[in-house]
Scaffold this active site. Structure first.
Site, PDB file in Angstrom:
ATOM      1  N   ARG A 232       1.047  -1.107  -0.127  1.00  0.00           N
ATOM      2  CA  ARG A 232      -0.044  -0.334   0.160  1.00  0.00           C
ATOM      3  C   ARG A 232       0.740   1.297  -0.184  1.00  0.00           C
ATOM      4  O   ARG A 232       1.811   1.220   0.560  1.00  0.00           O
ATOM      5  CB  ARG A 232      -1.062   0.140   1.047  1.00  0.00           C
ATOM      6  CG  ARG A 232      -1.691  -0.988   0.810  1.00  0.00           C
ATOM      7  CD  ARG A 232      -3.079  -0.873   0.511  1.00  0.00           C
ATOM      8  NE  ARG A 232      -4.271  -1.285  -0.230  1.00  0.00           N
ATOM      9  CZ  ARG A 232      -4.154  -1.948  -0.968  1.00  0.00           C
ATOM     10  NH1 ARG A 232      -3.308  -2.289  -1.521  1.00  0.00           N
ATOM     11  NH2 ARG A 232      -5.742  -2.867  -1.369  1.00  0.00           N
ATOM     12  N   GLU A 261      -4.393   6.944  -5.273  1.00  0.00           N
ATOM     13  CA  GLU A 261      -4.650   6.858  -6.415  1.00  0.00           C
ATOM     14  C   GLU A 261      -5.572   6.367  -7.368  1.00  0.00           C
ATOM     15  O   GLU A 261      -6.608   6.821  -6.350  1.00  0.00           O
ATOM     16  CB  GLU A 261      -4.580   4.704  -6.619  1.00  0.00           C
ATOM     17  CG  GLU A 261      -3.148   4.349  -6.118  1.00  0.00           C
ATOM     18  CD  GLU A 261      -2.791   3.004  -6.265  1.00  0.00           C
ATOM     19  OE1 GLU A 261      -3.704   2.270  -6.347  1.00  0.00           O
ATOM     20  OE2 GLU A 261      -1.699   2.666  -5.188  1.00  0.00           O
ATOM     21  N   HIS A 280      -1.177   0.087 -10.714  1.00  0.00           N
ATOM     22  CA  HIS A 280      -1.282  -1.166  -9.272  1.00  0.00           C
ATOM     23  C   HIS A 280      -1.864  -2.234  -9.898  1.00  0.00           C
ATOM     24  O   HIS A 280      -3.150  -2.484 -10.050  1.00  0.00           O
ATOM     25  CB  HIS A 280      -3.068  -0.153  -8.402  1.00  0.00           C
ATOM     26  CG  HIS A 280      -2.797  -0.873  -7.544  1.00  0.00           C
ATOM     27  ND1 HIS A 280      -3.184  -0.597  -5.953  1.00  0.00           N
ATOM     28  CD2 HIS A 280      -2.870  -2.526  -7.025  1.00  0.00           C
ATOM     29  CE1 HIS A 280      -3.671  -1.688  -5.290  1.00  0.00           C
ATOM     30  NE2 HIS A 280      -2.787  -2.772  -5.671  1.00  0.00           N
TER      31      HIS A 280
END
Lengths: 321, 321
Positions: A232, A261, A280
């Site tokens: 994370r 994000e 991601h």
């Protein structure tokens, strides 16, 4: 008949069959929502929800007993207020992502060590350049912060590639795992960082992991070290990381996760030196074996749930993991 | 005192010391030429030349007995006319490059399977995209054409990453190597290609390997296969490869070697679809362990030479390997 909502985008006919068969054995029928969303007008029908539906969609599931998230990282499902009642069990799909994310880590680590962003720039301009200094995973000292499924899958591979030392750092003391050369706790992190050439971070987003790679700890890494984060974004003091990259203290970093994000177009991360950004994708569900494993893990825990056993991948919302 | 010329760009003080020490034990002194070139006016002084000097520089070495090339691929030193006399022994540095080139192969293979060129384009434009189908080395069928140091170092790593099958294909029959699931000869190649998802080529440039991956053989690879070449560009029918990539029969290819090198600005390879080009960097000498190993291999063969034994990495110019 009790009902399960399976709301995700990746199910193949084989996955559906496997879920339906296991559900039938456990006394359930299954409705599939292939757009990944739980419709509010039907949410109250389901005792179990499996998939990737949004946190805000669970509130309407008044009779929900168990939400099995198809992700490994469930930090966005920690807020108690998203649930219709406090008794809803939460589980994750930790164990489905180890292989794909370990391959991502190997790829980006090699890309950094072997100067690929620079060589790719030369190639885009149709140039020819052969002489940038490279490094190797073979012979490197690697520290893995977070020794779950992802960290451990990478540890096994890093050792097979000849890493000199693969150290694991985890929340609490645990008997030595043969995947690692040595195992440390978070409290010992400061003593491990100075001997770390490549730091790989695969931590869940919890209060305890917030900014665990602080400015002070980045400074403890040796000159020329590399940082890879697939857990994370909140685990890193991003401002301090950008400074360490732009100033040359770190030789490079690869971030698959960041804050926020998606990254806004004007964010300084885009322009940070020697930083390899990916959107991601390290654990995305397009890899067949990840999807297969995700469904298998749900079916395993469905049997546990139906027979009154503890869920194997239960997440305690009061702890965050 | 007999003399050695060590002409290469990568020697560290430690390398020089190691070469000088071994040379002294064998009755030689050493002159170093750190620009990698053998000066014509001094060439006749040397009985042994070690390094990367150009083929045209050897002719002036009238008293040369042995040229130890610091490269693994010595195809440019095959022409008999470059030598001052036919008695000059040639050896290569096969064994120095296995680790670095194996890491290159893993990197580019993962980049192809995980769609990195496309994700990198998105990132360059500051975009966000999470959903391209990916594949994995884990569970893939891999064929390695050329099972020397490089192929075998990759085979060991591919198996550690969980490849379903790792097949080796080599010139001649040989007892099974435990690094491979099965071993075939060039004559059996056509039967292996249809079950190959990833074809890795690490062959020397010889008449026998010229266009070994022909148009017909590219067609034998299954739809969606990948090709990686780190040996010599001449081993592939490049026209046919470009067509198979642009037409979609192959899902991707990574070429570190091509014809010609450097590639001219107007060459169609630059624009070929799903092709990852690198400028012949997979084995470059900037990786410390490669250099260390190169020097160690020379010193080993220097002892063999001085004691009248056969050179371990002797290359037969009449055969090309």
């Amino acid at each position: 008949m009790k009902k399960i909502a399976a709301a995700d985008v990746f199910f193949t006919p084989e996955h559906r069959e496997q879920i339906e068969k296991t559900a039938a054995e456990c006394g359930y029928t299954v409705d599939f929502y292939p757009d990944g969303h739980l419709p509010p007008e039907r949410a109250a029908e389901y005792e179990i929800v499996y998939g990737c539906c949004l946190p805000g969609e669970l509130k309407a599931a008044a009779n929900l007993k168990w939400f099995c998230c198809s992700f490994a990282g469930v930090d966005i499902y920690m807020d108690e207020s998203i649930y219709p009642h406090p008794g809803v069990l939460l589980s994750n799909s930790s164990g489905a992502y180890g292989i794909t994310i370990a391959e991502h880590i190997i790829m980006v680590t090699l890309m950094l060590l072997r100067r690929m962003p620079e060589f790719e720039k030369v190639v885009r301009e149709r140039g020819w350049l052969r002489t940038l200094p490279m490094r190797s995973i073979c012979g490197s000292s690697i520290t893995i912060l977070g020794t779950g499924d992802i960290g451990t899958n990478f540890a096994v591979r890093a050792r097979a590639l000849g890493a000199k030392a693969v150290r694991g750092v985890r929340r609490t003391q645990k008997a030595g795992d043969p995947a690692y050369d040595a195992m440390y706790t978070f409290a010992e992190l400061d003593s491990v960082l100075p001997k770390t050439e490549i730091l790989v971070m695969a931590l869940p987003g919890t209060p305890e992991t917030h900014h665990i790679l602080s400015r002070e700890r980045i400074a403890l890494l040796p000159e020329g070290a590399y940082v890879v984060n697939v857990g994370r974004g909140s685990a890193i003091d991003q401002e301090a990381l950008m400074e360490a990259l732009n100033g040359g203290h770190l030789a490079g970093a690869a971030l698959d996760v960041m804050v926020p994000e998606p990254l806004p177009k004007d964010h300084p991360l885009w322009d940070t030196k020697n930083l390899l950004l990916t959107p991601h994708i390290s654990g995305n569900m397009s890899l067949g074996i990840t999807c297969d494993r995700d469904v298998a893990l749900f079916c395993e825990d469905l049997k546990n749930f139906a027979s009154g056993k503890k869920l194997k991948r239960f997440v305690d919302r009061s702890l965050g993991y």
